[in-house]
Design a protein around this motif. Structure first.
Motif, PDB file in Angstrom:
ATOM      1  N   ILE A   9      10.586   9.591  -9.595  1.00 18.18           N
ATOM      2  CA  ILE A   9       9.799   8.620  -8.852  1.00 18.18           C
ATOM      3  C   ILE A   9      10.369   8.471  -7.455  1.00 18.18           C
ATOM      4  CG2 ILE A   9      11.172   6.704  -9.759  1.00 18.18           C
ATOM      5  CD1 ILE A   9       8.676   4.932  -9.552  1.00 18.18           C
ATOM      6  N   ILE A  10       9.490   8.452  -6.462  1.00 17.11           N
ATOM      7  CA  ILE A  10       9.887   8.152  -5.091  1.00 17.11           C
ATOM      8  C   ILE A  10       9.279   6.803  -4.721  1.00 17.11           C
ATOM      9  CG2 ILE A  10      10.076  10.591  -4.469  1.00 17.11           C
ATOM     10  CD1 ILE A  10       7.390  10.291  -3.012  1.00 17.11           C
ATOM     11  N   ASN A  11       9.864   6.158  -3.720  1.00 24.92           N
ATOM     12  CA  ASN A  11       9.417   4.811  -3.383  1.00 24.92           C
ATOM     13  C   ASN A  11       7.970   4.763  -2.926  1.00 24.92           C
ATOM     14  OD1 ASN A  11      12.013   4.093  -3.970  1.00 24.92           O
ATOM     15  ND2 ASN A  11      12.547   3.379  -1.925  1.00 24.92           N
ATOM     16  N   GLY A  12       7.540   5.758  -2.115  1.00 26.67           N
ATOM     17  CA  GLY A  12       6.219   5.687  -1.523  1.00 26.67           C
ATOM     18  C   GLY A  12       6.169   4.572  -0.464  1.00 26.67           C
ATOM     19  N   PRO A  13       5.024   4.355   0.197  1.00 18.78           N
ATOM     20  CA  PRO A  13       3.774   5.076  -0.026  1.00 18.78           C
ATOM     21  C   PRO A  13       3.696   6.446   0.649  1.00 18.78           C
ATOM     22  CG  PRO A  13       3.466   3.417   1.664  1.00 18.78           C
ATOM     23  CD  PRO A  13       4.867   3.245   1.158  1.00 18.78           C
ATOM     24  N   SER A  14       4.657   6.761   1.511  1.00 28.47           N
ATOM     25  CA  SER A  14       4.634   8.082   2.137  1.00 28.47           C
ATOM     26  C   SER A  14       5.117   9.129   1.146  1.00 28.47           C
ATOM     27  CB  SER A  14       5.519   8.093   3.388  1.00 28.47           C
ATOM     28  OG  SER A  14       6.844   7.709   3.062  1.00 28.47           O
ATOM     29  N   TYR A  15       4.634  10.329   1.321  1.00 31.75           N
ATOM     30  CA  TYR A  15       5.053  11.421   0.454  1.00 31.75           C
ATOM     31  C   TYR A  15       6.488  11.826   0.777  1.00 31.75           C
ATOM     32  CZ  TYR A  15       0.354  12.335  -1.400  1.00 31.75           C
ATOM     33  OH  TYR A  15      -0.844  12.247  -2.054  1.00 31.75           O
ATOM     34  N   GLU A  16       7.057  12.610  -0.100  1.00 32.47           N
ATOM     35  CA  GLU A  16       8.420  13.085   0.101  1.00 32.47           C
ATOM     36  C   GLU A  16       8.476  14.048   1.293  1.00 32.47           C
ATOM     37  OE1 GLU A  16       6.879  13.254  -2.996  1.00 32.47           O
ATOM     38  OE2 GLU A  16       5.763  15.025  -2.419  1.00 32.47           O
ATOM     39  N   GLY A  58       6.304  11.613  -8.314  1.00 32.03           N
ATOM     40  CA  GLY A  58       5.212  10.656  -8.199  1.00 32.03           C
ATOM     41  C   GLY A  58       5.740   9.299  -7.787  1.00 32.03           C
ATOM     42  N   MET A  59       4.887   8.275  -7.915  1.00 35.32           N
ATOM     43  CA  MET A  59       5.242   6.937  -7.438  1.00 35.32           C
ATOM     44  C   MET A  59       5.045   5.866  -8.501  1.00 35.32           C
ATOM     45  SD  MET A  59       3.427   7.181  -3.699  1.00 35.32           S
ATOM     46  CE  MET A  59       3.558   8.686  -2.703  1.00 35.32           C
ATOM     47  N   SER A  60       5.175   6.233  -9.769  1.00 36.40           N
ATOM     48  CA  SER A  60       4.870   5.258 -10.815  1.00 36.40           C
ATOM     49  C   SER A  60       5.572   5.611 -12.117  1.00 36.40           C
ATOM     50  CB  SER A  60       3.350   5.224 -11.048  1.00 36.40           C
ATOM     51  OG  SER A  60       2.918   6.447 -11.632  1.00 36.40           O
ATOM     52  N   THR A  61       5.115   5.000 -13.206  1.00 41.27           N
ATOM     53  CA  THR A  61       5.427   5.358 -14.598  1.00 41.27           C
ATOM     54  C   THR A  61       6.786   4.855 -15.093  1.00 41.27           C
ATOM     55  OG1 THR A  61       4.002   7.307 -14.498  1.00 41.27           O
ATOM     56  CG2 THR A  61       5.677   7.297 -16.227  1.00 41.27           C
ATOM     57  N   ILE A  62       7.843   5.063 -14.339  1.00 44.15           N
ATOM     58  CA  ILE A  62       9.182   4.744 -14.831  1.00 44.15           C
ATOM     59  C   ILE A  62       9.365   3.250 -15.124  1.00 44.15           C
ATOM     60  CG2 ILE A  62      11.639   4.749 -14.206  1.00 44.15           C
ATOM     61  CD1 ILE A  62      11.247   7.502 -13.007  1.00 44.15           C
TER      62      ILE A  62
END
Length: 291
Positions: free
Chosen positions: A192-199, A216-220
């Protein structure tokens, strides 16, 4: 666009004798199709439940406004509920707040959680349209769904394996019954990355070296809370695009309109939806449930 605008997730559970909705009003396929639709998001409101409540009552009171669909169905004495959309860390919500919905689902009887997301591929062997069953994750956000909930004096939760091995096996078995899916099914590590910008390009290279297969930016947050509550978890990512790993790729993407890139990602979801719906239906039918 990935988790920021086309994410969806669903849950399946045994709820004893509770009925959430008249099964005749909506077929299981229709419920699952709604769960994987990218059009809407739902937002949590603060809700405290005392004891066992009816699932329909609880879930209806989780919704804020009209842009949400909850589908519940009683099939072969099992209750299933599908939730459409999610809230995200980059929207300003903490992991604990995001995971609070899972706490409420647990209180109304959910014991198995199936979580989906749209993600960018990092693994060179992956292709757009692949489906990755998540076997592990990397969380570098600095947040945790249990922060502020679990206190050191009560002991730290020993949770190192978040994704149920039996459910992963069931997912792979169910994929064999869906034409064209089994050969596109992967097993990998989600980050997971913080977002909202892409890596960035450098971040993608760093994540690859760290063992990540998709980002992605969710789920965990939901997965962390589910494990703490002893809810079994199956999670998977639809690879809707490949992460930018070279500066040449980045320069090429800058030349095209961003809305065209987003449309390409949506198209991947639309093409895969029928297969995923059939696959998840098969997974649910195979999950052993204790009464």
């Amino acid at each position: 666009m990935r988790d920021d605008d086309d994410d969806a997730w669903s849950t399946t559970a045994t709820i004893g004798e509770q009925n959430t909705r008249d099964a005749s009003t909506q077929t299981e396929m229709e419920v699952l199709e709604a769960a994987f639709s990218p059009e809407f998001h739902f937002h949590l409101i603060q809700l405290v439940l005392s004891g066992q409540q009816q699932m329909r009552w609880a879930l209806e009171h989780l919704m804020q406004g009209q842009q949400a669909i909850v589908g519940g169905q009683q099939v072969q004495t099992r209750s299933r509920v599908c939730l459409q959309g999610r809230i995200h860390f980059y929207e300003g919500y903490s992991f604990a707040y995001i995971g609070s919905l899972v706490k409420i689902l647990h209180q109304v009887g959910v014991r198995v959680l199936i979580v989906s997301n749209a993600a960018g591929g990092l693994n060179d062997e992956y292709k757009t349209g692949d489906v990755m069953v998540i076997k592990d994750h990397i969380n570098l956000t600095g947040d945790n769904a249990l922060r502020g909930i679990v206190h050191p004096e009560k002991g730290f939760p020993f949770i190192s394996i978040f994704y149920d091995a039996e459910l992963q096996t069931i997912a792979h078995e169910a994929a064999k019954c869906v034409p064209g899916l089994s050969e596109r099914l992967r097993s990998g590590v989600y980050t997971i990355i913080n977002g909202p910008s892409y890596e960035t390009v450098a971040e993608s290279k760093f994540l690859i070296r760290g063992g990540a297969d998709a980002a992605g930016m969710s789920t965990i947050p939901e997965v962390q809370m589910a494990n703490y509550l002893n809810i079994r978890v199956l999670a998977f990512s639809l690879i809707t695009n490949m992460c930018v790993r070279t500066y040449q790729e980045y320069s090429r993407l800058q030349e095209g309109p961003s809305d065209e890139v987003a449309e390409e990602v949506y198209e991947v979801g639309r093409e895969r939806m029928p297969q995923i719906v059939e696959w998840v239906t098969g997974i649910i039918d195979r999950i052993p449930m204790d009464d």
